[in-house]
Write a protein that holds these residues in place. Structure first.
Motif, PDB file in Angstrom:
ATOM      1  N   GLU A  53       0.824  -1.217   0.000  1.00  0.00           N
ATOM      2  CA  GLU A  53       0.000   0.000   0.000  1.00  0.00           C
ATOM      3  C   GLU A  53       0.857   1.266   0.000  1.00  0.00           C
ATOM      4  N   GLN A  54       2.036   1.179   0.637  1.00  0.00           N
ATOM      5  CA  GLN A  54       2.928   2.346   0.739  1.00  0.00           C
ATOM      6  C   GLN A  54       3.924   2.415  -0.418  1.00  0.00           C
ATOM      7  N   GLY A  55       3.886   1.420  -1.302  1.00  0.00           N
ATOM      8  CA  GLY A  55       4.806   1.412  -2.435  1.00  0.00           C
ATOM      9  C   GLY A  55       6.243   1.110  -2.061  1.00  0.00           C
ATOM     10  N   ILE A  56       6.446   0.354  -0.980  1.00  0.00           N
ATOM     11  CA  ILE A  56       7.793   0.025  -0.514  1.00  0.00           C
ATOM     12  C   ILE A  56       8.231  -1.298  -1.115  1.00  0.00           C
ATOM     13  N   PRO A  57       9.402  -1.384  -1.738  1.00  0.00           N
ATOM     14  CA  PRO A  57       9.899  -2.659  -2.257  1.00  0.00           C
ATOM     15  C   PRO A  57       9.951  -3.707  -1.142  1.00  0.00           C
ATOM     16  N   THR A  58       9.529  -4.914  -1.472  1.00  0.00           N
ATOM     17  CA  THR A  58       9.406  -5.968  -0.464  1.00  0.00           C
ATOM     18  C   THR A  58      10.093  -7.233  -0.954  1.00  0.00           C
ATOM     19  N   LEU A  59      10.793  -7.887  -0.030  1.00  0.00           N
ATOM     20  CA  LEU A  59      11.533  -9.109  -0.344  1.00  0.00           C
ATOM     21  C   LEU A  59      11.063 -10.216   0.591  1.00  0.00           C
ATOM     22  N   THR A  60      10.774 -11.395   0.033  1.00  0.00           N
ATOM     23  CA  THR A  60      10.455 -12.580   0.831  1.00  0.00           C
ATOM     24  C   THR A  60      11.226 -13.767   0.285  1.00  0.00           C
ATOM     25  N   GLY A  61      11.598 -14.665   1.185  1.00  0.00           N
ATOM     26  CA  GLY A  61      12.209 -15.926   0.768  1.00  0.00           C
ATOM     27  C   GLY A  61      13.564 -15.800   0.104  1.00  0.00           C
ATOM     28  N   ALA A  62      14.286 -14.705   0.340  1.00  0.00           N
ATOM     29  CA  ALA A  62      15.578 -14.513  -0.317  1.00  0.00           C
ATOM     30  C   ALA A  62      16.662 -15.376   0.327  1.00  0.00           C
ATOM     31  N   GLN A  63      17.588 -15.866  -0.487  1.00  0.00           N
ATOM     32  CA  GLN A  63      18.764 -16.555   0.033  1.00  0.00           C
ATOM     33  C   GLN A  63      19.709 -15.526   0.660  1.00  0.00           C
ATOM     34  N   GLN A  64      20.640 -16.011   1.475  1.00  0.00           N
ATOM     35  CA  GLN A  64      21.473 -15.114   2.269  1.00  0.00           C
ATOM     36  C   GLN A  64      22.256 -14.118   1.411  1.00  0.00           C
ATOM     37  N   ALA A  65      22.866 -14.598   0.340  1.00  0.00           N
ATOM     38  CA  ALA A  65      23.672 -13.718  -0.508  1.00  0.00           C
ATOM     39  C   ALA A  65      22.801 -12.654  -1.171  1.00  0.00           C
ATOM     40  N   GLU A  66      21.633 -13.065  -1.650  1.00  0.00           N
ATOM     41  CA  GLU A  66      20.710 -12.127  -2.291  1.00  0.00           C
ATOM     42  C   GLU A  66      20.215 -11.097  -1.289  1.00  0.00           C
ATOM     43  N   LEU A  67      19.915 -11.550  -0.078  1.00  0.00           N
ATOM     44  CA  LEU A  67      19.428 -10.660   0.960  1.00  0.00           C
ATOM     45  C   LEU A  67      20.488  -9.626   1.338  1.00  0.00           C
ATOM     46  N   HIS A  68      21.716 -10.092   1.508  1.00  0.00           N
ATOM     47  CA  HIS A  68      22.809  -9.186   1.868  1.00  0.00           C
ATOM     48  C   HIS A  68      22.995  -8.113   0.802  1.00  0.00           C
ATOM     49  N   GLU A  69      22.946  -8.517  -0.466  1.00  0.00           N
ATOM     50  CA  GLU A  69      23.139  -7.564  -1.561  1.00  0.00           C
ATOM     51  C   GLU A  69      21.987  -6.563  -1.622  1.00  0.00           C
ATOM     52  N   ALA A  70      20.746  -7.039  -1.374  1.00  0.00           N
ATOM     53  CA  ALA A  70      19.587  -6.139  -1.416  1.00  0.00           C
ATOM     54  C   ALA A  70      19.668  -5.093  -0.307  1.00  0.00           C
ATOM     55  N   VAL A  71      20.082  -5.506   0.882  1.00  0.00           N
ATOM     56  CA  VAL A  71      20.213  -4.556   1.986  1.00  0.00           C
ATOM     57  C   VAL A  71      21.350  -3.578   1.702  1.00  0.00           C
ATOM     58  N   ARG A  72      22.465  -4.085   1.209  1.00  0.00           N
ATOM     59  CA  ARG A  72      23.600  -3.210   0.896  1.00  0.00           C
ATOM     60  C   ARG A  72      23.200  -2.160  -0.140  1.00  0.00           C
ATOM     61  N   ALA A  73      22.447  -2.601  -1.166  1.00  0.00           N
ATOM     62  CA  ALA A  73      22.038  -1.680  -2.226  1.00  0.00           C
ATOM     63  C   ALA A  73      21.067  -0.619  -1.720  1.00  0.00           C
ATOM     64  N   ALA A  74      20.312  -0.941  -0.676  1.00  0.00           N
ATOM     65  CA  ALA A  74      19.355   0.018  -0.118  1.00  0.00           C
ATOM     66  C   ALA A  74      20.044   1.131   0.663  1.00  0.00           C
ATOM     67  N   GLN A  75      21.304   0.941   1.050  1.00  0.00           N
ATOM     68  CA  GLN A  75      22.109   1.933   1.763  1.00  0.00           C
ATOM     69  C   GLN A  75      21.386   2.493   3.001  1.00  0.00           C
ATOM     70  N   PRO A  76      21.001   1.619   3.922  1.00  0.00           N
ATOM     71  CA  PRO A  76      20.253   2.099   5.085  1.00  0.00           C
ATOM     72  C   PRO A  76      21.153   2.786   6.106  1.00  0.00           C
ATOM     73  N   ASP A  77      20.595   3.775   6.800  1.00  0.00           N
ATOM     74  CA  ASP A  77      21.232   4.292   8.006  1.00  0.00           C
ATOM     75  C   ASP A  77      20.981   3.344   9.177  1.00  0.00           C
ATOM     76  N   PHE A  78      19.744   2.789   9.203  1.00  0.00           N
ATOM     77  CA  PHE A  78      19.321   1.908  10.289  1.00  0.00           C
ATOM     78  C   PHE A  78      18.768   0.604   9.717  1.00  0.00           C
ATOM     79  N   ILE A  79      18.871  -0.454  10.503  1.00  0.00           N
ATOM     80  CA  ILE A  79      18.120  -1.689  10.267  1.00  0.00           C
ATOM     81  C   ILE A  79      17.235  -1.908  11.481  1.00  0.00           C
ATOM     82  N   PHE A  80      15.964  -2.258  11.211  1.00  0.00           N
ATOM     83  CA  PHE A  80      15.026  -2.582  12.286  1.00  0.00           C
ATOM     84  C   PHE A  80      14.462  -3.982  12.065  1.00  0.00           C
ATOM     85  N   SER A  81      14.270  -4.681  13.164  1.00  0.00           N
ATOM     86  CA  SER A  81      13.622  -5.994  13.122  1.00  0.00           C
ATOM     87  C   SER A  81      12.442  -5.976  14.084  1.00  0.00           C
TER      88      SER A  81
END
Length: 324
Positions: A53-81
Motif C-alpha cells: 500500500e505504501q509502495g515500498i519494495p518488499t523481499l520474501t524468501g531470499a537466500q542469504q547472498a541475495e538478501l545481503h546484496e539487497a540490503v547493501r544496495a538500499a544503503q540504510p542508516d538503520f536496520i530494524f527488526s
C-alpha cells in the motif's frame, strides 16, 4: 535528508512498528518479510500488504547472498527488526552505520528467546511488555533503548496479552524513535545474568499433566489457548483441546476424585494434583494430524480443531474408557 531504513518485519508488531517509522518520517527503502506458511492459521495482520500500500519494495524468501546484496544496495542508516522470525547475521547488521535494533516482546533481560508472551503466561508472570534493543550476535542481548510494561491479569490468555504487547511495542518505538534518529537515545545495560532465556515451543508441549497443581494447569491452558495450538489431553486415543477454562471454587469436586476430566451436574470439570479443580468452559475435539510444525515466533499452527464436545459426549467417552 530523511533517515533511511531497511525493515525486517512480520505479524501485528511488525505492522504497527512499520507504521510508526513511516509516521515519524523515516524513509523505509526495503521491507523484508515472510511468506505465510500454508500450514498456519493466519490470524494476524500482513506486513507485505502494508508495504505494498505504501509502495515500498518488499523481499520474501531470499537466500542469504541475495538478501545481503539487497540490503547493501538500499544503503540504510538503520536496520530494524520487528517480530521477524530469523536472527540477522552480524555481517548484515554491519550494513547499517547508525545501528540495528529489534523489538522484543518482553521486559528484557527477562524472557529472551522465542514466544516470550506465551512463556510469561505459562510461568504465571503478572507483567510483561516490549523492549527496543540493539541487535548483536547473541539473541536479545544488546543494549536497551526503551521499554513499556503491561499487566498480565490472572485470567488473561496469551493472545490477550499479545494484543497488549503490540500496543506496548508501538508506544515504545514512538517514544524512543525521535532521540534515536537524532543520535541521542540512551543505550542502557541489558544484564543477561538477571534474566532468562526460553526456546521455541511445539504443539506437544501443550499436553496437560493433570498431576500438576490447578494453577499450573490453568497457566498452560491460558498460555496456548486459541488462536494458539491449545492445551490438550487424550481419552482412548481421542485428543481433546481445553480451549477455555477457569479455576473452580473450592469444593466444586470431591477432593478424592482421580485427576483428569469429570462430568458433574451437566458441566465439565478437571481434577488436578493438588485437589483443586478447573471448570472447563470449552472442550474441543481435534481431528487430523496431531503433529503440526513447531511454533515460530508468535504464530498459530493449525490445530485441526473439529467440533465442541458436550458434557454428555464427554461422559460417554469417559464411560467407554473405563470399560475398555
Amino acid at each position: 535528508m530523511r533517515p533511511r531504513a531497511v525493515v525486517f518485519a512480520y505479524h501485528n508488531v511488525g505492522v504497527r512498528c512499520l507504521q510508526v517509522l513511516l509516521a515519524r518520517g523515516v524513509d523505509v527503502a526495503l521491507v523484508v518479510t515472510h511468506e505465510d506458511n500454508p500450514n498456519e492459521r493466519i490470524w494476524f495482520d500482513s506486513v507485505a500488504e502494508v508495504a505494498a500500500e505504501q509502495g515500498i519494495p518488499t523481499l520474501t524468501g531470499a537466500q542469504q547472498a541475495e538478501l545481503h546484496e539487497a540490503v547493501r544496495a538500499a544503503q540504510p542508516d538503520f536496520i530494524f527488526s520487528f517480530y521477524y522470525r530469523h536472527m540477522l547475521p552480524v555481517a548484515l547488521l554491519a550494513l547499517a552505520p547508525r545501528g540495528a535494533y529489534n523489538m522484543h516482546g518482553s521486559l528484557l533481560p527477562h524472557y529472551r528467546g522465542r514466544v516470550p508472551t506465551n512463556w510469561a503466561v505459562l510461568h504465571g508472570a503478572s507483567e510483561t511488555g516490549a523492549t527496543l534493543h540493539e541487535m548483536t550476535a547473541k539473541p536479545d542481548a544488546g543494549a536497551i533503548l526503551g521499554q513499556t510494561s503491561v499487566p498480565i491479569l490472572p485470567d488473561d490468555t496469551a493472545a490477550q496479552v499479545f494484543d497488549k504487547v503490540t500496543v506496548a511495542a508501538e508506544q515504545t518505538l514512538w517514544r524512543v524513535l525521535p532521540a534515536l534518529l537524532a543520535g541521542e537515545a540512551p543505550h542502557l545495560p541489558n544484564d543477561l545474568a538477571q534474566g532468562s532465556y526460553f526456546g521455541a515451543r511445539t504443539p506437544e508441549d501443550g499436553r496437560i499433566d493433570w498431576n500438576q497443581s490447578a494453577q499450573q494447569v490453568y497457566n498452560l491452558i491460558r498460555a496456548v489457548a486459541p488462536p494458539y495450538p491449545g492445551a490438550f489431553t487424550e481419552i482412548n486415543g481421542t485428543r481433546l483441546i481445553v480451549a477455555r477454562a477457569r479455576l473452580a471454587a473450592p469444593g466444586a469436586l470431591p477432593s478424592d476424585l482421580p485427576v483428569g476430566l469429570h462430568v458433574s451436574d451437566n458441566a465439565v470439570f478437571a481434577q488436578c494434583g493438588d485437589g483443586r479443580a478447573l471448570r472447563i468452559h470449552a472442550l474441543q475435539r481435534a481431528s487430523g494430524p496431531h503433529e503440526p510444525p513447531p511454533l515460530q515466533g508468535e504464530s498459530q499452527i493449525d490445530t485441526f480443531i473439529d467440533t465442541f464436545v458436550t458434557p454428555a459426549e464427554l461422559a460417554q467417552l469417559l464411560h467407554s474408557c473405563r470399560h475398555s
